[in-house]
Design an enzyme around this catalytic site. Sequence first.
Site, PDB file in Angstrom:
ATOM      1  N   HIS A 159     -33.657  56.533 -32.136  1.00 31.89           N
ATOM      2  CA  HIS A 159     -33.017  55.415 -31.417  1.00 31.89           C
ATOM      3  C   HIS A 159     -32.279  55.876 -30.164  1.00 31.89           C
ATOM      4  O   HIS A 159     -31.866  55.038 -29.353  1.00 31.89           O
ATOM      5  CB  HIS A 159     -32.044  54.662 -32.326  1.00 31.89           C
ATOM      6  CG  HIS A 159     -32.703  53.948 -33.454  1.00 31.89           C
ATOM      7  ND1 HIS A 159     -33.662  52.973 -33.260  1.00 31.89           N
ATOM      8  CD2 HIS A 159     -32.578  54.079 -34.805  1.00 31.89           C
ATOM      9  CE1 HIS A 159     -34.090  52.527 -34.439  1.00 31.89           C
ATOM     10  NE2 HIS A 159     -33.449  53.188 -35.390  1.00 31.89           N
ATOM     11  N   ASP A 195     -41.007  55.483 -38.990  1.00 33.38           N
ATOM     12  CA  ASP A 195     -39.742  54.947 -39.524  1.00 33.38           C
ATOM     13  C   ASP A 195     -39.818  53.405 -39.569  1.00 33.38           C
ATOM     14  O   ASP A 195     -40.562  52.797 -38.806  1.00 33.38           O
ATOM     15  CB  ASP A 195     -38.603  55.391 -38.594  1.00 33.38           C
ATOM     16  CG  ASP A 195     -37.216  55.021 -39.086  1.00 33.38           C
ATOM     17  OD1 ASP A 195     -36.541  55.913 -39.640  1.00 33.38           O
ATOM     18  OD2 ASP A 195     -36.795  53.856 -38.905  1.00 33.38           O
TER      19      ASP A 195
HETATM   20  C1  SP5 Z   1     -32.672  56.277 -37.893  1.00 33.97           C
HETATM   21  C2  SP5 Z   1     -32.584  54.895 -38.449  1.00 33.97           C
HETATM   22  O1  SP5 Z   1     -33.307  54.556 -39.389  1.00 33.97           O
HETATM   23  N1  SP5 Z   1     -31.658  54.083 -37.953  1.00 33.97           N
HETATM   24  C3  SP5 Z   1     -31.527  52.753 -38.422  1.00 33.97           C
HETATM   25  C4  SP5 Z   1     -30.344  52.041 -37.883  1.00 33.97           C
HETATM   26  C5  SP5 Z   1     -30.260  50.649 -38.434  1.00 33.97           C
HETATM   27  N2  SP5 Z   1     -28.979  50.098 -38.280  1.00 33.97           N
HETATM   28  C6  SP5 Z   1     -28.853  48.675 -38.464  1.00 33.97           C
HETATM   29  C7  SP5 Z   1     -29.426  48.210 -39.746  1.00 33.97           C
HETATM   30  C8  SP5 Z   1     -29.242  46.741 -39.959  1.00 33.97           C
HETATM   31  C9  SP5 Z   1     -29.808  46.362 -41.291  1.00 33.97           C
HETATM   32  N3  SP5 Z   1     -29.454  45.057 -41.642  1.00 33.97           N
HETATM   33  C10 SP5 Z   1     -29.833  44.707 -43.004  1.00 33.97           C
HETATM   34  C11 SP5 Z   1     -28.663  44.790 -43.916  1.00 33.97           C
HETATM   35  C12 SP5 Z   1     -29.038  44.465 -45.330  1.00 33.97           C
HETATM   36  N4  SP5 Z   1     -27.900  43.936 -46.037  1.00 33.97           N
HETATM   37 ZN    ZN Z   2     -35.046  53.612 -39.620  1.00 33.41          ZN
END
Ligand code: SP5
Ligand code: ZN
Length: 343
Positions: A159, A195
């Site tokens: 990212h 990913d």
């Molecule tokens: C490296 C990598 O996999 N980074 C991922 C970053 C994701 N961050 C935000 C995730 C938001 C997920 N929302 C769903 C929540 C479920 N309760």
């Molecule tokens: Zn991820």
Amino acid sequence: MLTIYSDSHRLQHGRSELIDGTLKPCFETPSRADMVLAAVRQRDLGDVVHPRRHGLEPILRVHDEGYVRFLETAWQRWSEMGRDYDALPKMWQIRRLREAVPEYVEGQLCYYSMDCGTPITAGTWQAATASVDVALTGADRLIGGERAAFALTRPPGHHAARDYCGGYCFFNNAAIAAQALRDHGMHRVAVLDVDYHHGNGTQDIFYHRSDVLFLSIHGDPRTEYPFFLGFADEKGDGEGLGYNFNFPLAAGSCVSTWFFALDCALEQIARFGAEALVVSLGVDTFEGDPISRFQLGTPDFVTLGARLAALKLPTLFCLEGGYAVGPIGDNVVNVLAGFEARS
Ligand code: SP5
Ligand code: ZN
């Protein structure tokens, strides 16, 4: 297969991230790497070696100097204000605001961040630079003629773009490694991102280039993070037109849909005539992942490894996401073992 690993990953240990409207304990934890390393050892994947230091030069081939200097000094400047908790941004330089880089550390934190889930801590700089060294040491092995290597990179990288962090990522380990392969004589390098989340940073870095092919299979950004990039119509720009492939799949997509997208991606890599492959290996496609919504089972990761091996390319695996900490080791090592069995 050789694994490259550094204990320094432990120095990135954030307290919390903003998720679903509340501050929750970070999903991206040191235990993730510990579990992967334990599985590598338990299943006798091969030797585990420490990375060699590569300095800032290969990082600056990919990242903006102002951004790199910010990361280097951020924690000290933040803590000098008497703050002993993680640095998280609370505002973004959204449309029609001033574009100049702020001078004040908190302004810079906001300027150089994509989200509020990527805490800068006392050890972030050391952990993030060590993670890059892990990836670069893996690239060195490929340059030296090895068929494959596993860079146990933590923090992850995909990212992180040229001048911002986000999604638990600070430096784009896979992109820096791909650039190093280019700089050491490999003419065409493919980066395949498996990913769950779109590899927005890697796409951003190579979007205008035809010497590095980028492909990503991920949750559709219409509903999934990172929302602003990763759509199928992003095909590259200028020289890079035709060298960027996104395979967004609806959240909840089944395993056969995922593997169909993988076959399409592999076909493009073969057509491109890649001399080396870098895999952004996230296993948050796993059915039990707490923040993602695909359905791969633990045995499916063996299949993934085997399909990657069929390309017959020198291959560097860089760890990205995967937040089901219990099974993460088996899921990752299954990919690597599946690859080895077909090599
Ligand atoms: C490296 C990598 O996999 N980074 C991922 C970053 C994701 N961050 C935000 C995730 C938001 C997920 N929302 C769903 C929540 C479920 N309760
Ligand atoms: Zn991820």
